[in-house]
Design a protein around this motif. Structure first.
Motif, PDB file in Angstrom:
ATOM      1  N   ALA A 198      -9.343 -97.496  20.960  1.00  0.00           N
ATOM      2  CA  ALA A 198     -10.220 -98.378  20.602  1.00  0.00           C
ATOM      3  C   ALA A 198      -9.595 -99.931  20.239  1.00  0.00           C
ATOM      4  O   ALA A 198     -10.249-100.850  20.305  1.00  0.00           O
ATOM      5  N   PHE A 199      -8.658 -99.776  19.493  1.00  0.00           N
ATOM      6  CA  PHE A 199      -7.799-100.996  19.055  1.00  0.00           C
ATOM      7  C   PHE A 199      -6.807-101.239  20.014  1.00  0.00           C
ATOM      8  O   PHE A 199      -5.853-101.845  19.687  1.00  0.00           O
ATOM      9  N   GLY A 200      -6.558-100.720  21.001  1.00  0.00           N
ATOM     10  CA  GLY A 200      -5.721-101.123  21.991  1.00  0.00           C
ATOM     11  C   GLY A 200      -4.268-101.082  21.768  1.00  0.00           C
ATOM     12  O   GLY A 200      -3.417-101.791  22.231  1.00  0.00           O
ATOM     13  N   LEU A 201      -3.948 -99.960  21.117  1.00  0.00           N
ATOM     14  CA  LEU A 201      -2.417 -99.623  20.467  1.00  0.00           C
ATOM     15  C   LEU A 201      -1.937 -98.799  21.794  1.00  0.00           C
ATOM     16  O   LEU A 201      -0.524 -98.527  21.424  1.00  0.00           O
ATOM     17  N   MET A 202      -2.503 -98.274  22.820  1.00  0.00           N
ATOM     18  CA  MET A 202      -1.627 -97.522  23.664  1.00  0.00           C
ATOM     19  C   MET A 202      -0.300 -98.120  24.334  1.00  0.00           C
ATOM     20  O   MET A 202       0.577 -97.281  24.184  1.00  0.00           O
ATOM     21  N   PRO A 203      -0.303 -99.162  24.733  1.00  0.00           N
ATOM     22  CA  PRO A 203       0.691 -99.962  25.127  1.00  0.00           C
ATOM     23  C   PRO A 203       1.990 -99.688  24.190  1.00  0.00           C
ATOM     24  O   PRO A 203       3.156 -99.560  24.405  1.00  0.00           O
ATOM     25  N   ASP A 204       1.730-100.059  22.813  1.00  0.00           N
ATOM     26  CA  ASP A 204       2.598-100.087  21.780  1.00  0.00           C
ATOM     27  C   ASP A 204       3.251 -98.398  21.600  1.00  0.00           C
ATOM     28  O   ASP A 204       4.598 -98.397  21.544  1.00  0.00           O
ATOM     29  N   LEU A 205       2.188 -97.466  21.638  1.00  0.00           N
ATOM     30  CA  LEU A 205       2.826 -96.408  21.496  1.00  0.00           C
ATOM     31  C   LEU A 205       3.822 -95.893  22.639  1.00  0.00           C
ATOM     32  O   LEU A 205       4.686 -95.193  22.526  1.00  0.00           O
ATOM     33  N   MET A 206       3.286 -96.239  23.824  1.00  0.00           N
ATOM     34  CA  MET A 206       4.196 -95.960  25.102  1.00  0.00           C
ATOM     35  C   MET A 206       5.453 -96.595  25.017  1.00  0.00           C
ATOM     36  O   MET A 206       6.390 -96.129  25.094  1.00  0.00           O
ATOM     37  N   ASP A 207       5.643 -97.985  24.515  1.00  0.00           N
ATOM     38  CA  ASP A 207       6.823 -98.429  24.177  1.00  0.00           C
ATOM     39  C   ASP A 207       7.736 -98.123  23.133  1.00  0.00           C
ATOM     40  O   ASP A 207       8.953 -97.772  23.399  1.00  0.00           O
ATOM     41  N   ILE A 208       6.879 -97.369  22.075  1.00  0.00           N
ATOM     42  CA  ILE A 208       7.927 -96.598  20.985  1.00  0.00           C
ATOM     43  C   ILE A 208       8.380 -95.708  21.556  1.00  0.00           C
ATOM     44  O   ILE A 208       9.570 -94.861  21.392  1.00  0.00           O
ATOM     45  N   VAL A 209       7.666 -94.606  22.458  1.00  0.00           N
ATOM     46  CA  VAL A 209       8.256 -93.304  23.140  1.00  0.00           C
ATOM     47  C   VAL A 209       9.306 -93.997  23.746  1.00  0.00           C
ATOM     48  O   VAL A 209      10.388 -93.280  23.866  1.00  0.00           O
ATOM     49  N   LYS A 210       9.106 -94.752  24.521  1.00  0.00           N
ATOM     50  CA  LYS A 210      10.361 -95.236  25.401  1.00  0.00           C
ATOM     51  C   LYS A 210      11.665 -95.749  24.946  1.00  0.00           C
ATOM     52  O   LYS A 210      12.597 -96.043  25.600  1.00  0.00           O
ATOM     53  N   LEU A 211      11.328 -95.757  23.444  1.00  0.00           N
ATOM     54  CA  LEU A 211      12.784 -96.127  22.733  1.00  0.00           C
ATOM     55  C   LEU A 211      13.732 -95.202  22.902  1.00  0.00           C
ATOM     56  O   LEU A 211      15.176 -95.417  22.689  1.00  0.00           O
TER      57      LEU A 211
END
Ligand SMILES: Cc1cc2nc3c(=O)[nH]c(=O)nc-3n(C[C@H](O)[C@H](O)[C@H](O)COP(=O)(O)OP(=O)(O)OC[C@H]3O[C@@H](n4cnc5c(N)ncnc54)[C@H](O)[C@@H]3O)c2cc1C
Ligand code: SF4
Ligand code: SF4
Length: 1024
Positions: free
Chosen positions: A929-942
């Motif tokens: 709902a807060f549009g945070l999934m792109p951030d989550l994916m980016d961090i997993v990709k670290l």
């Protein structure tokens, strides 16, 4: 003895719906009884159910006698027999997304969308499909895709519109210039007449029996009226008014059939359920376009855009030009304000155009069709606009821009205040050579009436959507008529069609006579009388319709009142009025809502039905599993609106009907983000639950849930004892009986050594406040008490990244985990204890404020807790402190993504070890709902080697305490089984990442797989 009640069909159109409802109570009772006796379908005759079916995406509202949801298609035939016997009219309904009031009416509403939605046959060679009427267009196209086929009538509501409804309205898609309208793409219909006969409607030449007789009747009518048809039928592709008598003398620029023959099925297309009830449809499919390119033409003036359309449509060979769609300046500006759309829109603009046209070509290969973009550029040069085309070859870029265009209407509809963009002349179609003049003249009409409209959509076929802003509670109806009169004069001047896309319904029925003149209208009347002599099917539509401005038929009729209420949350942001010319809104709290903005927040729902979707995204999980209107965001908003306006009787706000409708709302906030008008049912449920608690108090189970943060540290001491509940079946059964917590669930395990009794860690408050590397870690009750490893992992990761971590604590000098844990108040909010939640919030804000003032990030782990600070706190009347803290509050992944972009994570990155395992990521609803999934994916990709796959899931179904509740266990598991659990099971070797505590629990319960928080994923891959 009482005089017999008149049948509904015998009542005249000007009798009000209240009268109709009153005189038929006796009949209604018999109808319900017989439906229950003879069918297995759902028979919904309660006030709230009827109220939920009293509206569609129009401005109208008419209470039906009852609602019937057939289990299979033949139950429609049974219902028809019963209704005929009792003389009760029938209103057929699909998704109920009609904009003109086609699906509202007295009588029995039959909802085809829930069960009668099978794909009956696909013939790939012949490119045909046979479907039941309740099947949704997108669902059909998903089935067709593997065969390289699609059904090309691509309406904007493709995720909700049923094929039966599309046929009823003769719907048209954005690519109608290439494929035509519904009428051009239906090969046959099997449908019941009101006398019960089931006929196959298809090619006239091959018809026989009753169908042939009807065909002969229609043909002689059409032949007799040939000169009138020739003179009166507008010669435009988009013309959907009345019945298609011109199938015998085609006036449409596009032939109805490829060989020019007559197909009787086309008589039913656009008949809006007034002639027959569809049992199944045979559809003409098209090959999926192999590839597409898009040219975005930027215009310095709206007029030039309109004037150019007639030239652009001549480009390409037949079938290559797919669409020419308009987006005007207002829409561009609105899209630029939306962070999700802005980058896409910018990529299509050259300077500051006043309008853009999206010109799409399709073909076998990009190489084939790219030259068409050069031709477009050349053409624009010839028209005096060189260098005005942005070429989009890449498919993703094109798709993103189409999403913005599709969202056009919805972007407009989010305007707060009583003035709303109203649909009543929004699809008049004029020949292209007059488009510029027509739009200019109509703009003047709007100005004269003190309003304005935003233009968009189908420039290729002369159907531009425009909705002037009108206040339907005040002078809207009067203005609507005045504007309609003037618009119709323009349509006549330019020889266009007044009803060009969205059908007639209650709004445009009266203009059919105007459009076609006496002779043809009489013929249409004769057709209705011939096919439906009992006037059983949708009476008062198409023939003998009411006046469009009959305010008694409207959602906001004269005397509409809102019950004064003192809400516990702050709804003042909705309590505003707007200026129809500028769209500026007044100060919060000045809108005059007796419910202090609560009613206006509810009234934001315009019934467009977007929440009936099944695609990616969250909204609306309870509808996805039940397919019930009652368990849909729209159904809930309607129930609330009826309750708040006293239409469900006294005490409706705490009535069983309302509670029932909200019972399966999991508070996922999917609607807050995905509903085009931002209906926020999660917040509304908190308000209603609060009102309910005020009246009925709290059950033991709710009290245990609400106060968990307070007793958690004491309970932790008894962890050994309490955890026995998960090991001894009879204890589980006992908790189910006493507390209503499902015995089929394990409860979260209490930890004796939890995060909050681990001792000192991190830096103290003073050190944090003076450090330029500080971050505050807010550990919530759930991670702290039940999964403390997650909190410890977050501490490890942040420390490894070089931050001085301070653990948020009650004690001002707090320095570590054992200084008294803080709580956001979520458990209180979800149980409606708003005062208690406010107290928790104040305590938390006081503790966090000093850090926020210094600009120190406050990082949380549990989405539903941390994001409460950014969402519900704004409605608790907590003043500026809440805004200050909200600005600094971030989820862990959000914080890390921010730091990554700023180049401050090199140290952490250097320490992360490679992962060789596949990773599945499930997003918590509030993260989405807060549009945070792109951030989550980016961090997993670290993690080096990480190739995470996002599970396209809605809510996991656990939703705080919801899934633990015995009465919700089944529906909770059904939500999880929609896509989450199947995805987890299908990747047995994958590591599952889920940031929500309850999501992890649900994944464990449903698949026996341990999901982990992103903090743990990173911590486990930290090199020593
Ligand atoms: C935001 C928005 C965008 C829209 N965009 C478009 C667009 O791009 N193009 C377009 O053409 N329309 C559009 N519409 C209008 C509407 O969505 C379409 O007309 C859609 O096809 C209606 O489908 P439905 O299933 O909701 O039908 P409903 O609204 O439920 O019904 C439509 C008609 O069909 C009749 N009907 C339904 N089932 C049967 C049956 N079994 N037998 C006989 N009659 C039946 C009903 O009585 C009614 O008259 C839009 C609406 C909204 C709110
Ligand atoms: S709740 Fe939102 S998405 Fe659903 S019908 Fe209402 S406005 Fe549309
Ligand atoms: S909060 Fe979620 S479950 Fe509730 S209405 Fe909105 S989308 Fe549906």
């Amino acid at each position: 003895m009482n005089a017999p009640s008149p049948s509904l069909a015998e009542l005249t159109p000007d009798q009000t719906y209240e009268q109709v409802a009153r005189v038929t109570q006796e009949v209604a009772a018999t109808l319900a009884k017989r439906l229950r006796q003879h069918t297995r379908g759902e028979v919904l005759f309660g006030l709230a159910d009827r109220g939920r079916y009293a509206t569609d995406a129009s401005i109208y509202q008419v209470m039906p006698t009852g609602v019937f949801v057939p289990r299979d298609i033949d139950e429609v035939g049974l219902a028809l027999d019963i209704c005929r016997d009792l003389k009760v009219p029938i209103v057929a309904r699909g998704g109920g997304t009609s904009q003109c009031g086609q699906t509202v009416g007295t009588g029995l509403v039959i909802d085809h969308s829930k069960h009668v939605r099978r794909l009956l046959d696909i013939d790939v060679e012949q490119a045909t499909a046979v479907v039941e009427p309740g099947m949704v267009l997108d669902h059909l196209n998903t089935e067709l895709k593997p065969h390289g086929l699609w059904y090309p009538v691509d309406v904007s509501t493709s995720g909700q519109a049923t094929l039966g409804g599309m046929a009823g309205n003769n719907s048209c898609g954005s690519r109608s210039i290439a494929y035509g309208n519904m009428v051009h793409n239906v090969l046959g219909v099997q449908a019941w007449l009101s006398d019960g006969s089931l006929l196959d409607w298809g090619p006239y030449a091959q018809s026989h029996g009753q169908a042939r007789e009807i065909g002969d009747y229609l043909r002689q009518l059409a032949h007799r009226l040939a000169p009138d048809i020739e003179a009166q039928f507008p010669k435009v592709l988009r013309r959907v008014a009345g019945y298609n008598l011109d199938i015998f003398h085609n006036q449409n620029p596009r032939p109805y059939t490829s060989d020019g023959s007559v197909n009787l099925a086309h008589m039913l297309i656009g008949s809006e359920g007034t002639l027959a009830l569809t049992r199944q449809l045979k559809l003409k499919l098209s090959p999926l376009p192999r590839t597409k390119v898009l040219g975005v033409v930027n215009f310095p003036s709206f007029h030039q855009a309109m004037d150019s359309a007639q030239h652009i449509v001549k480009l390409g060979a037949p079938g290559q030009l797919m669409a020419v769609e308009l987006v005007d300046r207002t829409m561009i500006d609105l899209s630029l304000k939306n962070p999700a759309f802005a980058p896409t829109v910018r990529s299509a603009l050259l300077g500051e155009p006043q309008a853009v046209l999206l010109v799409e070509f399709a073909g076998h290969s990009k190489a084939d069709i790219e030259p068409l973009l050069d031709q477009l550029e050349e053409l624009m040069g010839d028209l005096g606009l060189p260098h005005s085309v942005v070429k989009m070859i890449d498919d993703t870029a094109q798709k993103n821009l189409w999403e913005v265009r599709k969202a056009g209407l919805n972007i407009m509809m989010s305007l707060r205040g009583d003035g709303k963009p109203v649909s009543f002349i929004e699809d008049c179609a004029v020949p292209l050579e007059h488009l510029a003049e027509y739009t200019a003249a109509l703009t003047e009409v709007f100005e004269r009436h003190g309003t304005r409209g935003t233009w968009y959509a189908h420039a290729s076929v002369g159907t531009l959507h425009v909705r002037p802003i009108l206040d339907m509670r005040r002078d809207g109806a009067t203005k609507m008529r005045a504007i309609a009169e003037e618009a119709s004069a323009l349509v006549r001047r330019f020889r266009g069609a007044y009803s060009g896309e969205h059908g007639d319904g209650l709004c445009r029925g009266e203009w059919i006579h105007w459009q076609y003149g006496d002779a043809i209208y009489k013929a249409l009347r004769d057709i209705k009388a011939h096919l439906d002599p009992a006037n059983l099917l949708c009476p008062e539509r198409i023939i003998a319709p009411p006046k469009m401005d009959n305010t008694r038929l409207m959602r906001f009729p004269p005397g509409y009142q809102v019950i004064p209420i003192q809400p516990a949350l702050d709804w003042s942001a909705w309590n505003v009025q707007n200026d129809p010319r500028t769209e500026e809104t007044s100060e919060p709290g000045t809108g005059g809502d007796p419910a202090m903005g609560l009613a206006k927040a509810v009234e934001m729902c315009n019934n467009n039905g977007h929440c009936r979707k099944f695609d990616a995204g969250t909204m609306c999980p309870s509808y996805r599993v039940t397919r019930d209107e009652k368990h849909l965001t729209r159904g809930r908003a309607n129930t609330l609106r009826l309750a708040l306006s006293g239409q469900l009787g006294p005490d409706a706000l705490t009535s069983d009907e309302l509670i029932d409708s909200l019972s399966l709302c999991v508070g996922c906030k999917g609607c807050k983000r995905e509903c085009p008008t931002g209906v926020d049912m999660a917040r509304l449920k908190i308000e209603v639950t609060h009102q309910l608690r005020q009246k009925k108090g709290l059950r033991l189970r709710e009290r245990l849930v609400a106060t968990l943060p307070d007793y958690a540290r004491h309970a932790a001491r008894l962890s050994g004892l309490l955890n026995l509940r998960n090991q001894i079946p009879w204890l589980a059964a006992l908790t189910e009986r006493v507390l209503g917590l499902s015995a089929r669930r394990s409860l979260p395990n209490w930890e004796s050594h939890h995060f909050f009794n681990r001792g000192t860690m991190g830096v103290n408050a003073q050190e944090a406040l003076t450090s330029n590397q500080a971050v505050v870690l807010f550990v919530d009750t759930f991670n702290g008490h039940f999964e403390s490893e997650t909190a410890a992992d977050a501490f490890k990761v942040l420390s490894a990244a070089g931050y001085h971590v301070h653990i948020a604590a009650k004690t001002p000098a707090g320095h570590g985990a054992n200084q008294g844990h803080l709580c956001c108040g979520r458990t209180y909010l979800s149980t409606g204890l708003i005062e208690e939640a406010r107290a928790k919030a104040r305590e938390l804000l006081a503790a966090l404020k000093p850090f926020a003032e210094k600009g120190i990030a406050i990082v949380g782990l549990e989405p539903s807790c941390l994001l409460t600070l950014r969402d519900e706190y704004t409605a608790l009347g907590l003043g500026e402190d809440a805004d200050l803290v909200a600005r600094q509050s971030l989820m862990l992944e959000e914080f890390l993504a921010r730091e990554l972009k700023a180049g401050r994570l090199d140290g952490l990155k250097a320490r992360l070890r490679t992962i060789n395992q596949p990773i599945l990521v499930h997003g918590h609803c509030h993260q989405k709902a807060f549009g945070l999934m792109p951030d989550l994916m980016d961090i997993v990709k670290l993690l080096p080697g990480a190739a995470p796959r996002l599970i396209e899931s809605s809510c996991c179904g656990m939703a705080g305490s919801f899934g633990y509740e015995q009465e919700h266990h089944e529906v909770s598991m059904q939500m999880a089984e929609l896509s989450l659990l199947p995805a987890v099971r299908s990747s047995p070797d994958a590591l599952v990442v889920a940031d929500g505590t309850s999501c992890r629990h649900q994944i464990w319960d449903g698949s026996q797989r341990h999901a982990i928080h992103v903090a743990s994923l990173l911590a486990r891959h930290l090199a020593r």
